[in-house]
Design a protein around this motif. Structure first.
Motif, short mmCIF file in Angstrom:
data_model
loop_
_atom_site.label_atom_id
_atom_site.label_comp_id
_atom_site.label_asym_id
_atom_site.label_seq_id
_atom_site.Cartn_x
_atom_site.Cartn_y
_atom_site.Cartn_z
N UNK A 48 0.85 -1.19 0.00
CA UNK A 48 0.00 0.00 0.00
C UNK A 48 0.89 1.24 0.00
N UNK A 49 0.59 2.25 -0.83
CA UNK A 49 1.56 3.33 -1.07
C UNK A 49 1.52 4.52 -0.13
N UNK A 50 0.59 4.57 0.84
CA UNK A 50 0.45 5.77 1.65
C UNK A 50 0.53 5.48 3.15
N UNK A 51 0.37 6.56 3.94
CA UNK A 51 0.57 6.50 5.37
C UNK A 51 -0.65 6.01 6.14
N UNK A 53 -3.87 6.12 -9.85
CA UNK A 53 -4.58 7.40 -9.91
C UNK A 53 -4.12 8.35 -8.83
N UNK A 54 -3.86 7.81 -7.61
CA UNK A 54 -3.42 8.65 -6.50
C UNK A 54 -1.90 8.62 -6.36
N UNK A 55 -1.35 7.43 -6.11
CA UNK A 55 0.11 7.32 -6.05
C UNK A 55 0.72 7.56 -7.43
N UNK A 56 0.22 6.86 -8.43
CA UNK A 56 0.61 7.11 -9.82
C UNK A 56 -0.52 7.91 -10.46
N UNK A 94 6.62 4.30 -10.81
CA UNK A 94 6.04 5.65 -10.88
C UNK A 94 5.42 6.10 -9.55
N UNK A 95 5.75 5.44 -8.47
CA UNK A 95 5.16 5.80 -7.17
C UNK A 95 5.42 7.27 -6.83
N UNK A 96 4.37 7.96 -6.37
CA UNK A 96 4.43 9.38 -5.98
C UNK A 96 4.73 10.31 -7.15
#
Length: 500
Positions: free
Chosen positions: A281-284, A336-339, A441-443
């Motif tokens: 999962x890419x977020x906090x 869409x959000x992270x990438x 492409x994260x972030x």
């Protein structure tokens, strides 16, 4: 001027008008008279005046004071830190629905005016390339929507939430309102007693004084303006843990906590399912914001997806369908959000992937066949392309209905492209591609061309011809492995719920 009118103007008159206009421009330049303020953009094919050239936003600091009524403007301060990327005599921000009281640039008062949907700022001195830029705008933020305009603040039964996709963040706060310019965000929201405020990211502090509370939140990853979220209402915040100890916080109407709990407790397992498919999962943090509102859609606002309460309480929606819609919005956190899309023509990368994982989840957990869904989509694909354009070249939204950009061609039509790609390169290569895409492409932002190049690299062969037909063609190519599938002029099924 329409071509049909221009063609009847005598050539000599046109030439004389052009000569006079040129002479007037020369006189203005010679006299040192600046050109009038005008709305600018970064040239997005679908939203030409969205975003602004000349600077790169690094962070937003947003302050809102909620007056206790969702029909009155909020007092607001927007502070922007940016890097100047080309010499600027003026700074354009997207802002179209509020009153500006003052603007400071690098600590000094600046003059300002409006042009179209832009706030045009003139600093005391020109800004050189490479210089730091700090803009502070004191303004109101109006939750009462303009007639014929969607998005921005959404009024709920007990407060407000945001729905800024695709071009509505600038109805709430001044910004560079284009997903290509992601930035860090800090939110300060002051509310009367009895209200709770929640925003993207993680809580920083809560301060109470004089019968009011100020809630501060901050993101730990960059975010596009269209994904900003602030919830103000008589809500409760519920906390639990997900995979690897990931903090999950849900925001629901206080009276509906028990009713919604069976749905909320599914999130941790859904995150674990997505991680098995595409990686960490890419977020906090993550959570569901369930609002008493009538929007007709759900929305993947970063770390805190927005849902209508009705989705979980209406008897017409079967359990497996509700769960797959929740998974759709969750999968957007990766796609869409992270990438994020570099342009709005790249929207299919968001919605196609979210629809793909929605369908795959329904297949694996509720035995709803992916193949049958894709076969049905194939039958409608030519019609969708005719009405909305190919998946990677969508037609412009209808005037005054920006949400009309979100047509079937970028949902099931785009998921159909991913199905065809899996058929073409094989399941193992496809799954490798998906994991590589969100990791590389994260972030950041990415384009359709980026996806095509990475797919060719993973497949070990040039897929240009495949993508030209499937992403850019007016007609749907034959489906690999299914030569019997046919696409015809059938009507699209009615009654489908809009998802973000």
């Amino acid at each position: 001027m329409p071509h049909s009118l221009r063609s009847v103007i005598p050539r000599a008159r046109r030439a004389r008008a052009a000569l006079l206009a040129s002479a007037a421009s020369v006189c203005l330049i010679a006299a040192g008279v600046p050109s009038p303020p005008e709305p600018l953009g970064i040239g997005d094919r679908l939203f030409p005046t969205l975003g602004n050239p000349g600077y790169d936003v690094r962070s937003y600091d947003l302050s809102f004071v909620y007056p206790g009524s969702n029909s009155k403007p909020l007092a607001a301060v927007t502070s922007i830190r940016a890097l100047v990327t080309e010499p600027l005599k003026r700074i354009n921000l997207d802002f179209a629905h509020g009153t500006v009281q003052s603007v400071d640039v690098n600590g000094a008062p600046a003059t300002f005016t409006s042009a179209g949907e832009d706030l045009v700022i003139t600093p005391n001195t020109p800004l050189p390339k490479g210089s730091a830029l700090r803009i502070t705008v004191r303004h109101t933020s109006d939750p009462v929507a303009e007639k014929g305009r969607d998005g921005g603040w959404v009024r709920t039964e007990d407060g407000l939430v945001m729905a800024n996709q695709a071009d509505a963040a600038h109805l709430v706060f001044p910004c560079n309102d284009h997903p290509s310019d992601k930035a860090m965000f800090t939110f300060h929201v002051t509310t009367p007693e009895g209200y709770t405020a929640v925003a993207n990211g993680v809580p920083v502090r809560t301060e109470r004084a004089g019968g009011e509370t100020t809630w501060t939140y901050r993101t730990e990853h960059p975010m596009a303006t269209e994904l900003a979220q602030v919830s103000i209402g008589r809500t409760v915040v519920l906390h639990r843990r997900g995979p690897h100890g990931l903090p999950i916080r849900d925001v629901v109407p206080a009276e509906d906590q028990a009713l919604l709990e069976p749905w909320l407790e599914k999130t941790a397992d859904q995150i674990a399912w997505m991680e098995k498919k595409v990686g960490p999962y890419p977020f906090e943090t993550y959570g569901m914001l369930i609002a008493r509102a009538q929007t007709g859609f759900e929305l993947e606002t970063q770390t805190l997806s927005l849902f209508e309460k009705e989705l979980f309480t209406a008897s017409s929606y079967p359990k497996w369908y509700v769960e797959s819609i929740a998974l759709h919005e969750l999968s957007h956190q990766w796609f869409g959000d992270s990438v994020s899309p570099r342009t709005w023509s790249d929207l299919w990368l968001n919605e196609g992937h979210a629809t793909w994982y929605e369908a795959l989840y329904a297949e694996e957990t509720a035995h709803h066949s992916m193949e049958q869904r894709m076969k049905a989509a194939y039958a409608l694909s030519d019609r969708w392309r005719a009405l909305g354009g190919p998946p990677a070249e969508p037609k412009e939204p209808e005037a005054g209905q920006k949400i009309s950009l979100f047509r079937p061609n970028v949902y099931d039509g785009a998921a159909l492209v991913l199905y065809a790609l899996r058929q073409e390169i094989g399941t193992a290569a496809f799954e490798h591609l998906e994991r590589a895409w969100v990791a590389v492409h994260r972030d950041r932002t990415a384009t359709t061309a980026d996806f095509e190049r990475l797919a060719s690299t993973v497949a070990g062969r040039d897929l240009s011809a495949f993508f030209q037909g499937w992403l850019h063609g007016q007609k749907t190519p034959p489906m690999p492995g299914h030569p019997d599938w046919a696409s015809g002029p059938a009507e699209a099924p009615a009654g489908a719920r809009q998802v973000g």
